[in-house]
Write a protein that holds these residues in place. Structure first.
Motif, PDB file in Angstrom:
ATOM      1  N   ALA A 186      51.706  42.116  18.251  1.00 21.38           N
ATOM      2  CA  ALA A 186      51.974  40.957  18.933  1.00 21.38           C
ATOM      3  C   ALA A 186      53.487  40.627  19.329  1.00 21.38           C
ATOM      4  CB  ALA A 186      51.510  39.747  18.212  1.00 21.38           C
ATOM      5  N   VAL A 187      54.047  40.865  18.568  1.00 24.64           N
ATOM      6  CA  VAL A 187      55.775  40.650  18.632  1.00 24.64           C
ATOM      7  C   VAL A 187      56.220  41.353  19.820  1.00 24.64           C
ATOM      8  CG1 VAL A 187      57.841  41.365  17.696  1.00 24.64           C
ATOM      9  CG2 VAL A 187      56.313  40.207  16.298  1.00 24.64           C
ATOM     10  N   GLN A 188      55.768  42.806  20.281  1.00 21.49           N
ATOM     11  CA  GLN A 188      56.141  43.290  21.385  1.00 21.49           C
ATOM     12  C   GLN A 188      55.891  42.325  22.759  1.00 21.49           C
ATOM     13  OE1 GLN A 188      55.810  48.241  21.257  1.00 21.49           O
ATOM     14  NE2 GLN A 188      53.822  47.089  20.669  1.00 21.49           N
ATOM     15  N   LEU A 189      54.639  41.765  22.541  1.00 25.52           N
ATOM     16  CA  LEU A 189      54.144  41.121  23.802  1.00 25.52           C
ATOM     17  C   LEU A 189      55.137  39.907  23.850  1.00 25.52           C
ATOM     18  CD1 LEU A 189      52.248  40.756  26.075  1.00 25.52           C
ATOM     19  CD2 LEU A 189      50.571  39.682  24.602  1.00 25.52           C
ATOM     20  N   LYS A 190      55.274  39.369  22.733  1.00 17.97           N
ATOM     21  CA  LYS A 190      56.054  38.244  22.807  1.00 17.97           C
ATOM     22  C   LYS A 190      57.645  38.211  23.038  1.00 17.97           C
ATOM     23  CE  LYS A 190      53.540  35.480  19.490  1.00 17.97           C
ATOM     24  NZ  LYS A 190      52.297  36.254  19.327  1.00 17.97           N
ATOM     25  N   LEU A 191      58.117  39.631  22.759  1.00 19.26           N
ATOM     26  CA  LEU A 191      59.640  39.829  23.184  1.00 19.26           C
ATOM     27  C   LEU A 191      59.517  40.105  24.540  1.00 19.26           C
ATOM     28  CD1 LEU A 191      60.369  42.444  20.424  1.00 19.26           C
ATOM     29  CD2 LEU A 191      61.629  40.236  20.819  1.00 19.26           C
ATOM     30  N   GLY A 192      58.532  40.707  25.228  1.00 19.76           N
ATOM     31  CA  GLY A 192      58.434  40.809  26.795  1.00 19.76           C
ATOM     32  C   GLY A 192      58.423  39.360  27.319  1.00 19.76           C
ATOM     33  N   LEU A 193      57.434  38.297  26.844  1.00 18.98           N
ATOM     34  CA  LEU A 193      57.701  36.988  27.446  1.00 18.98           C
ATOM     35  C   LEU A 193      58.905  36.460  27.016  1.00 18.98           C
ATOM     36  CD1 LEU A 193      54.043  35.896  26.064  1.00 18.98           C
ATOM     37  CD2 LEU A 193      54.898  36.684  28.469  1.00 18.98           C
ATOM     38  N   LEU A 194      59.597  36.604  26.123  1.00 18.50           N
ATOM     39  CA  LEU A 194      60.941  36.023  25.850  1.00 18.50           C
ATOM     40  C   LEU A 194      62.071  36.614  26.904  1.00 18.50           C
ATOM     41  CD1 LEU A 194      63.116  34.493  24.189  1.00 18.50           C
ATOM     42  CD2 LEU A 194      63.427  36.699  22.902  1.00 18.50           C
TER      43      LEU A 194
ATOM     44  N   MET B  70      57.092  44.119  31.549  1.00 13.69           N
ATOM     45  CA  MET B  70      56.113  45.363  31.731  1.00 13.69           C
ATOM     46  C   MET B  70      56.056  46.203  30.597  1.00 13.69           C
ATOM     47  SD  MET B  70      56.938  48.453  34.590  1.00 13.69           S
ATOM     48  CE  MET B  70      58.501  48.660  33.683  1.00 13.69           C
ATOM     49  N   VAL B  71      57.379  46.429  29.912  1.00 12.58           N
ATOM     50  CA  VAL B  71      57.560  47.014  28.649  1.00 12.58           C
ATOM     51  C   VAL B  71      56.735  46.462  27.511  1.00 12.58           C
ATOM     52  CG1 VAL B  71      58.992  48.240  27.310  1.00 12.58           C
ATOM     53  CG2 VAL B  71      59.876  48.134  29.621  1.00 12.58           C
ATOM     54  N   GLY B  72      56.823  45.548  27.336  1.00 10.73           N
ATOM     55  CA  GLY B  72      56.138  44.651  26.547  1.00 10.73           C
ATOM     56  C   GLY B  72      54.580  45.005  26.655  1.00 10.73           C
ATOM     57  N   LEU B  73      54.066  44.572  27.750  1.00 11.77           N
ATOM     58  CA  LEU B  73      52.811  44.836  27.841  1.00 11.77           C
ATOM     59  C   LEU B  73      52.084  46.308  27.662  1.00 11.77           C
ATOM     60  CD1 LEU B  73      52.034  42.720  31.102  1.00 11.77           C
ATOM     61  CD2 LEU B  73      51.423  42.289  28.777  1.00 11.77           C
ATOM     62  N   VAL B  74      52.961  47.295  28.188  1.00 10.31           N
ATOM     63  CA  VAL B  74      52.815  48.535  28.193  1.00 10.31           C
ATOM     64  C   VAL B  74      52.728  49.018  26.454  1.00 10.31           C
ATOM     65  CG1 VAL B  74      53.252  50.987  28.428  1.00 10.31           C
ATOM     66  CG2 VAL B  74      53.446  49.356  30.322  1.00 10.31           C
ATOM     67  N   GLY B  75      53.792  48.733  25.670  1.00  9.97           N
ATOM     68  CA  GLY B  75      53.927  48.829  24.407  1.00  9.97           C
ATOM     69  C   GLY B  75      52.535  48.381  23.743  1.00  9.97           C
TER      70      GLY B  75
END
Length: 225
Positions: free
Chosen positions: A133-141, A184-189
Motif C-alpha cells: 500500500a505504501v507504493q501506491l501512496k508514494l505514487g499519489l504523493l 504510474m510507477v506506484g500503480l504498476v508496483g
C-alpha cells in the motif's frame, strides 16, 4: 468405523500429493522481472523515468518494490520448506508438528493453537501488504507534488510573454511529468507486488487447511480408540 477409515484414506492421499513448487514459481517470475528490467534499461525507459522525476519518488518506489519482491522470494522458500516437511515426515519439526503437539496436549485450546499456526503462516504477510500500500501512496504523493509544482509555476506567471513561453512550458511539463510518472510507477508496483502476496496467502491458506485436516483426523482417531 468405516467412515473413519475412508476419511483417513482421503487425508493420506491428499498429504502424499506433490506440493506446489512455490519457490520455483517465484524464481520464474523473478526471471521475467529481470528480463523486463534489462529490456527497459536497453530502451532507455529507466533513464527517462528517473531523469523526469527530480523529487526521487520514482526511485524510492522502485527500491521498495525490489526489496519487497526479494522478501517474497525468501518467504516463498520458507513456506515451501514447511510444506515439504509436512508432506514428507509428519513428525519433523515445524509449524505442523507444533500445532499437532498443542492439540494433543489440550484439545480445549484448539483455537489458541490455530492462532499460533496462523501467525506462523500469515503473520509476516500483514507487513508486506502494508508495504504494498505504501507504493501506491508514494505514487499519489508524487502526483500531489507534481500538481503543486504545476500550480506554483502558473501562480508565478506575471504575463503571457511569447519570449518566455518555452521556459514556462518546460516548467509546466516538469510538474505534470512528476505527477503522472510517479502515479504510474506506484500503480504498476502495487499490482505486481499484490500478485505475489496473493499467491503467498493462497499457498499459506492451503497449508493451514491440510495441517488442520491431519489434526482433525488424529483427534477423531484418538476418540475412536
Amino acid at each position: 468405523m468405516g467412515t473413519q477409515a475412508r476419511l483417513g484414506l482421503r487425508l493420506k492421499r491428499g498429504s502424499n500429493a506433490a506440493p506446489e513448487p512455490l519457490w520455483l514459481e517465484w524464481l520464474a517470475l523473478a526471471g521475467v522481472f529481470g528480463f523486463a528490467t534489462w529490456l527497459l534499461g536497453a530502451r532507455g525507459v529507466w533513464a527517462l523515468l528517473l531523469n523526469s522525476d527530480p523529487t526521487g519518488i520514482t526511485l524510492v518506489i522502485v527500491i521498495v518494490f525490489a526489496a519487497a519482491t526479494l522478501w517474497c522470494g525468501a518467504r516463498a522458500r520458507v513456506l515451501q520448506s514447511q510444506r515439504n516437511a509436512f508432506s514428507a515426515v509428519r513428525t519433523a519439526p515445524g509449524w505442523a508438528a507444533d500445532y499437532w503437539a498443542a492439540l494433543s496436549q489440550d484439545k480445549a485450546n484448539a483455537d489458541t493453537a490455530l492462532d499460533l499456526l496462523m501467525e506462523h503462516t500469515h503473520g509476516p504477510h500483514g507487513t508486506a501488504w502494508w508495504v504494498n500500500a505504501v507504493q501506491l501512496k508514494l505514487g499519489l504523493l508524487g502526483k500531489v507534488i507534481g500538481f503543486s509544482i504545476l500550480a506554483l509555476e502558473i501562480g508565478h506567471m506575471q504575463s503571457f510573454d511569447a519570449s518566455q513561453s518555452q521556459d514556462l512550458l518546460r516548467s509546466l511539463t516538469t510538474g505534470l511529468g512528476v505527477a503522472l510518472l510517479t502515479t504510474m510507477v506506484g500503480l504498476v508496483g502495487n499490482i505486481l507486488l499484490g500478485l505475489q502476496l496473493t499467491r503467498l496467502d493462497r499457498y499459506a491458506d492451503q497449508l493451514v487447511a491440510d495441517i488442520q485436516r491431519i489434526g482433525l483426523s488424529r483427534c477423531q482417531g484418538a476418540v475412536v480408540q
